[in-house]
Design a protein around this motif. Structure first.
Motif: not given
Ligand SMILES: Nc1ncnc2c1ncn2[C@@H]1O[C@H](COP(=O)(O)OP(=O)(O)OP(=O)(O)O)[C@@H](O)[C@H]1O
Length: 367
Positions: A114-116, A118-119, A147, A151, A312, A317, A321
């Protein structure tokens, strides 16, 4: 765009055709000839009228094509009149699963951990693809943290209902979206058991009136659980993309996601490495906060293409948001290009996949 051969001066229509057909598409070894894209060509009073039709969207290449044709035919760019068309078809899905009305191709975006991002990646691929001229949809299946409404900038909207079906919400870029977040209170959904989650996913997909979507992205929850199982058994998926950060712990889980898709025979188009480096906005120094090149190494180990390495980045980000991905891809051109390159590879690979003929013949029911 490079030319495979330089044309001679004083051109006949045949020579112009040869010159145009030798144009190579960016980041590929495809030519206009290999794509059988030239469908109309006329020459009159120094003007050249060309129609090109591809099996994927190419609107982002309009200017590049005009320049390439101008160069290939030694004609001023203002005398090139180019029409770009696309004819996107439905490609093969898992055996025994029927395709969905109003949706041609489904691309699952998955991550192990999670949190990598993907969304974030799903949103940005969808925006890039819609800028290329495709009709795009996003299904937010991340039941534990939907999300996409935020987004994609549509969290203030709700899907309407017509004839017992949901009408997906459309964002500023014309992307049709449905999310579990529109329908349920997510505090409730996190305690749902597997069958409820599967049912919700199917309802979102099958009970929505998708309007002629060429490519529908499904933003999956992290991991390899019930939603992924439903996806592989009940949902017609054309292909998948895996998102990971370069960290060892994320890579381990990404490998599991790759194995899962391989087991259920859903093709994996590639890996996107997110948060690859951080560029300091003060001094420009690049730092590999989550380690370096992990996604690249994983792609080499598993023999799956690396589609992009996203930094990053504070603008990413902030834009996510605030639901301003469209603006992000207008102002941050380097980032927009990375998403566009990844999307380009995705649609090229899909165009090479087998076609689906299940709707080509009438269904005969024997009673
Ligand atoms: N390349 C990036 N640079 C800066 N911030 C990022 C980047 N990619 C994602 N983020 C931020 O990191 C956070 C997590 O991203 P995101 O929700 O896309 O992850 P996810 O893998 O879908 O999470 P989840 O497991 O909760 O579904 C968000 O606040 C997003 O804005």
């Amino acid at each position: 765009m490079p030319l495979k051969q330089q044309p001679k001066k004083g051109f006949s229509v045949e020579q112009i055709q040869t010159a145009i057909e030798a144009i190579v598409l960016p980041n590929s070894n495809r030519t206009i000839a290999s794509e059988k894209a030239l469908t109309k060509l006329t020459q009159q009073d120094g003007n050249i009228h060309v129609t090109l039709r591809f099996a994927y969207p190419v609107a982002h290449l309009q200017d590049a094509f005009i320049q390439a044709i101008a160069q290939a035919t030694d004609t001023p760019a203002s005398n090139i009149h180019l029409t770009l068309e696309n004819k996107i078809v439905t490609h093969k899905v898992q055996q025994g699963v029927n395709t969905i009305k109003g949706v041609k191709n489904i691309i699952a975006i998955a991550s192990g951990k999670g949190g990598v991002g993907k969304s974030t990646t799903t949103t940005n691929l969808a925006i890039a693809l819609s800028k290329m001229g495709a009709r795009v949809g996003v299904l937010d299946a991340d039941i534990y943290g939907p999300s996409q409404p935020t987004m994609l900038g549509v969290s203030h909207l709700q899907p309407e209902q017509k004839d017992g079906k949901f009408i997906p919400v459309t964002n500023a870029a014309g992307i049709q979206t449905m999310s579990i977040g529109f329908l349920v209170n997510t505090d409730q959904a996190v305690v749902w058991r597997g069958p409820m989650v599967s049912q919700a996913l199917q309802q979102l997909l099958f009970q929505s009136q998708w309007d002629d979507v060429d490519y529908l992205f499904i933003d999956l929850p992290p991991g390899t659980g019930d939603v992924q199982l439903t996806l592989s058994q009940k949902i017609p998926v054309t292909a998948s993309v895996i998102v990971t950060t370069p960290q060892d712990i994320a890579l381990l889980d990404a490998r599991k996601a790759v194995d899962m898709f391989a087991k259920v025979n859903i093709p994996i188009l590639g890996i996107i490495e997110n948060m690859a480096t951080h560029i300091c906005s003060q001094c420009g120094h690049a730092e590999a906060i989550f380690g370096s090149d992990g996604g690249k190494m994983l792609s080499e180990n598993l023999n799956v293409p690396l589609l992009a390495q996203l930094p990053l980045s504070l603008p990413i980000r902030q834009a996510m948001d605030q639901g301003q991905g469209v603006d992000l891809q207008q102002t941050e051109t380097a980032i927009a290009n990375l998403y566009q390159q990844a999307t380009w590879q995705i649609i090229l690979k899909i165009s090479d996949m087998g076609k689906d003929f299940s709707n080509a013949f009438p269904k005969i029911v024997i009673e």
